[in-house]
Design a protein around this motif. Structure first.
Motif, PDB file in Angstrom:
ATOM      1  N   GLU A 138       0.827  -1.210   0.000  1.00 51.24           N
ATOM      2  CA  GLU A 138       0.000   0.000   0.000  1.00 51.24           C
ATOM      3  C   GLU A 138       0.857   1.253   0.000  1.00 51.24           C
ATOM      4  N   ALA A 139       1.988   1.172   0.735  1.00 51.37           N
ATOM      5  CA  ALA A 139       2.865   2.339   0.773  1.00 51.37           C
ATOM      6  C   ALA A 139       3.349   2.677  -0.633  1.00 51.37           C
ATOM      7  N   ALA A 140       3.667   1.635  -1.405  1.00 49.90           N
ATOM      8  CA  ALA A 140       4.134   1.879  -2.775  1.00 49.90           C
ATOM      9  C   ALA A 140       2.979   2.379  -3.649  1.00 49.90           C
ATOM     10  N   TYR A 141       1.808   1.774  -3.501  1.00 51.06           N
ATOM     11  CA  TYR A 141       0.656   2.247  -4.275  1.00 51.06           C
ATOM     12  C   TYR A 141       0.360   3.716  -3.974  1.00 51.06           C
ATOM     13  N   ALA A 142       0.476   4.074  -2.674  1.00 47.99           N
ATOM     14  CA  ALA A 142       0.142   5.439  -2.278  1.00 47.99           C
ATOM     15  C   ALA A 142       1.086   6.460  -2.894  1.00 47.99           C
ATOM     16  N   LEU A 143       2.261   6.006  -3.336  1.00 49.37           N
ATOM     17  CA  LEU A 143       3.183   6.928  -4.002  1.00 49.37           C
ATOM     18  C   LEU A 143       2.859   7.046  -5.485  1.00 49.37           C
ATOM     19  N   GLY A 144       1.805   6.376  -5.915  1.00 47.73           N
ATOM     20  CA  GLY A 144       1.450   6.435  -7.326  1.00 47.73           C
ATOM     21  C   GLY A 144       2.183   5.401  -8.151  1.00 47.73           C
ATOM     22  N   ALA A 145       2.506   4.272  -7.532  1.00 48.53           N
ATOM     23  CA  ALA A 145       3.191   3.215  -8.276  1.00 48.53           C
ATOM     24  C   ALA A 145       2.168   2.362  -9.016  1.00 48.53           C
ATOM     25  N   THR A 146       2.576   1.889 -10.191  1.00 52.35           N
ATOM     26  CA  THR A 146       1.730   0.927 -10.891  1.00 52.35           C
ATOM     27  C   THR A 146       2.022  -0.455 -10.311  1.00 52.35           C
ATOM     28  N   GLU A 151       5.499  -1.574 -10.709  1.00 51.16           N
ATOM     29  CA  GLU A 151       6.408  -0.784  -9.876  1.00 51.16           C
ATOM     30  C   GLU A 151       6.311  -1.181  -8.406  1.00 51.16           C
ATOM     31  N   ARG A 199       8.359  -4.270  -8.101  1.00 53.25           N
ATOM     32  CA  ARG A 199       9.781  -4.006  -8.190  1.00 53.25           C
ATOM     33  C   ARG A 199      10.297  -3.234  -6.975  1.00 53.25           C
ATOM     34  N   MET A 200       9.478  -2.310  -6.500  1.00 54.93           N
ATOM     35  CA  MET A 200       9.944  -1.392  -5.461  1.00 54.93           C
ATOM     36  C   MET A 200       9.721  -1.961  -4.059  1.00 54.93           C
ATOM     37  N   ALA A 201       8.571  -2.574  -3.838  1.00 55.23           N
ATOM     38  CA  ALA A 201       8.237  -2.980  -2.475  1.00 55.23           C
ATOM     39  C   ALA A 201       8.299  -4.484  -2.269  1.00 55.23           C
ATOM     40  N   MET A 239      -7.670   3.614  -2.656  1.00 52.13           N
ATOM     41  CA  MET A 239      -6.923   2.497  -2.076  1.00 52.13           C
ATOM     42  C   MET A 239      -7.761   1.221  -2.098  1.00 52.13           C
ATOM     43  N   VAL A 293      -3.517   5.655 -10.554  1.00 54.47           N
ATOM     44  CA  VAL A 293      -2.122   5.992 -10.281  1.00 54.47           C
ATOM     45  C   VAL A 293      -1.944   7.512 -10.204  1.00 54.47           C
ATOM     46  N   ARG A 296      -3.479   8.860  -6.950  1.00 59.21           N
ATOM     47  CA  ARG A 296      -2.663   8.622  -5.756  1.00 59.21           C
ATOM     48  C   ARG A 296      -1.449   9.541  -5.726  1.00 59.21           C
ATOM     49  N   ARG A 297      -1.023   9.985  -6.896  1.00 57.41           N
ATOM     50  CA  ARG A 297       0.090  10.925  -6.922  1.00 57.41           C
ATOM     51  C   ARG A 297      -0.362  12.287  -6.398  1.00 57.41           C
ATOM     52  N   PHE A 318       0.367   6.060   6.605  1.00 59.27           N
ATOM     53  CA  PHE A 318      -0.359   4.963   7.232  1.00 59.27           C
ATOM     54  C   PHE A 318      -0.158   4.911   8.732  1.00 59.27           C
ATOM     55  N   PHE A 370      10.525   1.680   3.078  1.00 59.79           N
ATOM     56  CA  PHE A 370      10.951   0.464   2.391  1.00 59.79           C
ATOM     57  C   PHE A 370      12.253   0.010   3.025  1.00 59.79           C
ATOM     58  N   LEU A 420       9.955   6.943  -9.577  1.00 55.71           N
ATOM     59  CA  LEU A 420       8.893   6.238 -10.306  1.00 55.71           C
ATOM     60  C   LEU A 420       8.488   6.991 -11.559  1.00 55.71           C
ATOM     61  N   ILE A 429       6.584  13.925  -3.499  1.00 56.27           N
ATOM     62  CA  ILE A 429       5.957  13.955  -4.819  1.00 56.27           C
ATOM     63  C   ILE A 429       4.969  15.120  -4.942  1.00 56.27           C
TER      64      ILE A 429
END
Lengths: 328, 279
Positions: free
Chosen positions: A211-219, A222, A225-227, B80, B108, B111-112, B118, B124, B139, B192
C-alpha cells in the motif's frame, strides 16, 4: 470463587507433582529427539568418512579430490574431480536457467493471477514437484533426448566434424545424452521448487508495504519491483540455494540423461557424469574394497557440498531477510 | 444502537446541509467532495451514503468509535480500495470537481495527487533514507541528481527530520526510530508534492514525544496542503484539526468546525462519544 479455583489448582499435591512431571517428561523427550537429529547427521558424516578411509589413505584426501582418473577396471585409480566438476556445472547452469522463469511464475501466481487460476497453478506446480525423478528421466530418454539429438547435438557434431575434427572426442557421439540434456532436465525439475519458495516469500510481504508503494502512485509492476521483490529477497535467495542443493543431489534423471562419461575432458555439449550419477551407476559393480571406498568418498564429498550449500542458504536468509520493517 | 427518533434525524440532515453549504470557518475552497458515498465490503456496509466536503489548506479530522468506517472512508479518497476486489463503491468523490471514480481516471495519477500516510511507519526497509524519500520521484522517471537531492532535502525539512538524518542519508530507512520512520513516511509522501495528504492514525504507534512532533508538523503542513486525518485520539483531533467529521456505524453523524463539534455538538451521539460515554 476465584480463590476456590486457586485452591483447587495449587494446593492439591498430586497436581503439583503431575504438572512438574509432565513438564520434565516433555522437556526431556523433545530434547532427546532434537539431539537425535544432530547425532544422526554427525553419524552419517562419520560413517561416510570412515568407510572412505582406504581411498583417502591410498590417494590422499586432496589427491582424491583433484584426481582426474576414474578407472575401476584396470589400474584401480580413482579421482573425484570430473564428477565434482560435472555436478557443479550441471547444477549451476540449471539454476541459472531456472531462476528467472521461476520468479516470473511466482510473481504471476502470487500477484497477478485471479484466485481460481492461482489455485490451479499452485496445485499444478506442487504436482510437477512431486513427479518422481525416474519418470522425468524416462520421459527424457524417450522423448526429450531424441529431440535434443536431432535439433541440438547432431548439427553441432556435424559442424565440428567439418571444421574442427580434432575436437570430436570432446563432443562425443551425438546420441542425445549429455550435459546440456541433463542441465535442461534439472532446470525443469527445480523450477517448481524455486517457484513455490519464491511465492511463499512474496506472500509474506506485509500488505502495508504494498500500500505504501501504491500510495506513491506506483503501478502494479512498480509495486512489485519497489516494495515486494526487495522485501522478499531473503526468501527468494534462500529458495534458490535450497533448489540448487536439490539439483546437486538429483540422481536418477541425471544418471539417465547425462551420458555417463567418467573422465575429462567434458564439454557442455557432450556426455559427462555427476557424483550421484556415478554412484548409482557403479555401486552394483563395486567389488573391490578400494572401489567401494572411493564411491563412499564421493558420497562424503557430496554430503559436504550439500552441507555448505545449506549453510550458505541459512546465512543468506538471515542476512537478507527483513523483520518488522528493520533490516537485520 | 438505539433507534433515532424521526425528529432528530431531520435535525441531523438539516445540520449537515447547513454545514456543508456554508461551513463557518472554512473560507477556503472545497478540495474534495464526497457525494452520496456508499462503500460495501461484500454485503456489509462500510460507509453509508456519506456526503461531505473537505476544504483546502485545512485539517479535517475523522473521528468516531472503532469500526465506524473512518478508515474505510479515508482509503476511498485515493482509491486504495481498488486493491481489494470485495469492496464496492457507489457515489462520487470529486477532486476539484472531477470524479476520481470516473472510468477514464487512472488511479495511479489520483494517488500521486492525494498522498497517504499509514498507521504503521512503512519505510521500504531495503532502501536508504535518501532512496525512500525520492522513491516516488524515481517512479516518474526523474533521474536528475541535483533535483533529487534538492527535493529530498526539502521534503525531509518539511517533515522535520532533516537535521536528525542529514549525516546518514545513505543508511537504511529501517534503522530509524519509530517516530523518525513515520516522519520519513511523511517526507516520502511530501516529496511527490501531492495536493491532499491522507493520514490514517499516523501517531497511534508512536510515543507522546514523537506524536507531538507529528502534530506540530501537521500544523505546519496545512499552510500548503489539505490534510485529512483519522484519529482515535480526541484531544489530538481537537488540537490539530479545523473541521471534524464524526462518523458512527458507517454514517456521517455530524460535520463542522472542530471547536463547535467538541464544545457544542448538535447530535446526542456526538456528545456522548466526545464525553466518553461510548466508543
Amino acid at each position: 470463587m476465584a480463590n476456590n479455583l486457586g485452591n483447587i489448582i495449587n494446593k492439591k499435591p498430586i497436581h503439583i507433582i503431575y504438572r512438574w512431571l509432565g513438564d520434565k517428561i516433555f522437556l526431556s523427550l523433545s530434547f532427546i529427539l532434537g539431539l537425535t537429529i544432530v547425532l544422526l547427521a554427525i553419524a552419517m558424516g562419520f560413517v561416510l568418512y570412515s568407510e572412505s578411509g582406504e581411498t583417502f589413505k591410498t590417494f590422499g584426501v586432496w589427491g582424491f579430490i583433484k584426481g582426474t582418473d576414474w578407472d575401476a577396471g584396470l589400474h584401480m585409480s580413482f579421482g573425484a574431480l570430473p564428477f565434482i566438476f560435472g555436478t557443479l556445472v550441471t547444477s549451476i547452469f540449471s539454476l541459472l536457467i531456472a531462476f528467472l522463469p521461476s520468479i516470473a511464475i511466482a510473481i504471476f501466481i502470487a500477484e497477478y493471477a485471479p484466485k481460481w487460476l492461482s489455485n490451479i497453478t499452485d496445485n499444478l506446480i506442487n504436482l510437477i514437484a512431486a513427479i518422481p525423478s525416474v519418470v522425468v528421466g524416462i520421459w527424457g530418454i524417450f522423448v526429450f533426448a531424441p529431440w535434443m539429438r536431432d535439433t541440438f547435438y547432431m548439427p553441432i557434431f556435424l559442424w565440428t566434424a567439418e571444421n574442427y575434427p580434432t575436437l570430436l572426442p570432446i563432443i562425443g557421439s551425438p546420441i542425445g545424452y549429455g550435459m546440456t540434456t541433463a542441465t535442461i532436465i534439472l532446470a525443469l525439475m527445480i523450477i517448481p521448487y524455486i517457484t513455490v519458495l519464491t511465492k511463499d516469500a512474496i506472500k509474506k510481504v506485509p500488505q502495508e508495504q504494498r500500500e505504501a508503494a501504491y500510495a506513491l502512485g506506483a503501478t502494479k509492476w512498480e509495486v512489485i519491483r519497489m516494495a515486494i521483490l526487495p522485501y522478499a529477497r531473503g526468501g527468494i535467495m534462500a529458495g534458490a540455494m535450497l533448489s540448487f542443493g536439490r539439483a546437486i543431489g538429483e540422481t536418477m534423471a541425471v544418471a539417465m540423461l547425462i551420458g555417463n562419461k567418467n573422465s575429462f575432458p567434458f564439454s557442455i555439449v557432450g556426455p559427462a557424469s555427476t557424483i550421484p550419477s556415478v554412484i548409482i551407476n557403479e555401486f552394483r559393480e563395486a567389488v573391490s574394497n578400494i572401489h567401494v571406498s572411493s564411491l563412499m568418498a564421493l558420497g562424503l564429498i557430496l554430503f559436504v557440498i550439500s552441507l555448505i550449500v545449506n549453510l550458505i542458504a541459512a546465512y543468506i536468509t538471515r542476512k537478507l531477510s527483513i523483520t518488522g520493517g528493520k533490516v537485520i | 444502537m438505539e433507534k433515532i427518533p424521526e425528529k432528530n434525524k431531520e435535525i441531523i440532515i438539516k445540520n449537515d446541509s447547513i454545514d456543508m453549504a456554508n461551513c463557518p470557518t472554512c473560507s477556503t475552497k472545497v478540495r474534495i467532495e464526497a457525494k452520496n458515498l456508499t462503500i460495501k465490503y461484500g454485503k456489509e456496509f462500510g460507509v453509508k451514503n456519506v456526503s461531505v466536503p473537505i476544504h483546502d489548506k485545512n485539517v479535517t479530522a475523522l473521528i468516531g468509535p472503532s469500526g465506524c468506517g473512518k478508515t474505510t472512508f479515508l482509503r476511498c479518497l485515493n482509491r486504495m480500495h481498488d486493491l481489494n476486489k470485495k469492496v464496492s463503491i457507489s457515489g462520487q468523490v470529486l477532486l476539484d470537481g472531477q470524479d476520481i471514480y470516473d472510468s477514464k481516471v487512472n488511479p495511479v495519477n489520483i494517488r500521486r495527487k492525494i498522498g497517504m500516510v499509514f498507521q504503521k511507519p512503512t519505510p521500504f526497509p531495503t532502501m536508504s533514507i535518501y532512496d525512500n524519500v525520492v522513491a516516488g520521484l524515481k517512479l516518474v522517471g526523474i533521474r536528475n541528481k541535483s533535483l533529487l537531492n534538492e527535493v529530498c532535502e526539502k521534503a525531509l525539512t518539511q517533515a522535520a527530520l532533516f537535521d536528525e538524518v542529514k549525516d546518514r542519508l545513505k543508511s537504511p530507512g529501517g534503522s530509524l526510530s519509530g517516530g523518525q520512520q513515520q516522519r520519513l513516511s511523511i517526507a516520502r509522501a511530501l516529496a511527490i508534492e501531492p495536493e491532499v495528504i491522507l493520514m490514517d492514525e499516523p501517531t497511534s504507534s508512536l510515543d507522546p514525544k514523537s506524536t507531538l512532533k507529528i502534530e506540530d508538523l501537521i500544523f505546519e503542513l496545512k499552510k500548503n496542503y489539505s490534510i485529512v486525518i483519522v484519529t482515535h485520539n480526541l484531544p489530538q483531533a481537537a488540537r490539530v484539526s479545523d473541521c471534524s467529521i464524526f462518523m458512527y456505524l458507517g454514517e456521517l453523524i455530524e460535520y463542522g468546525k472542530t471547536e463547535k463539534l467538541f464544545k457544542n455538538p448538535s447530535d446526542k451521539r456526538t456528545e456522548e462519544y466526545i464525553t466518553g460515554k461510548f466508543g
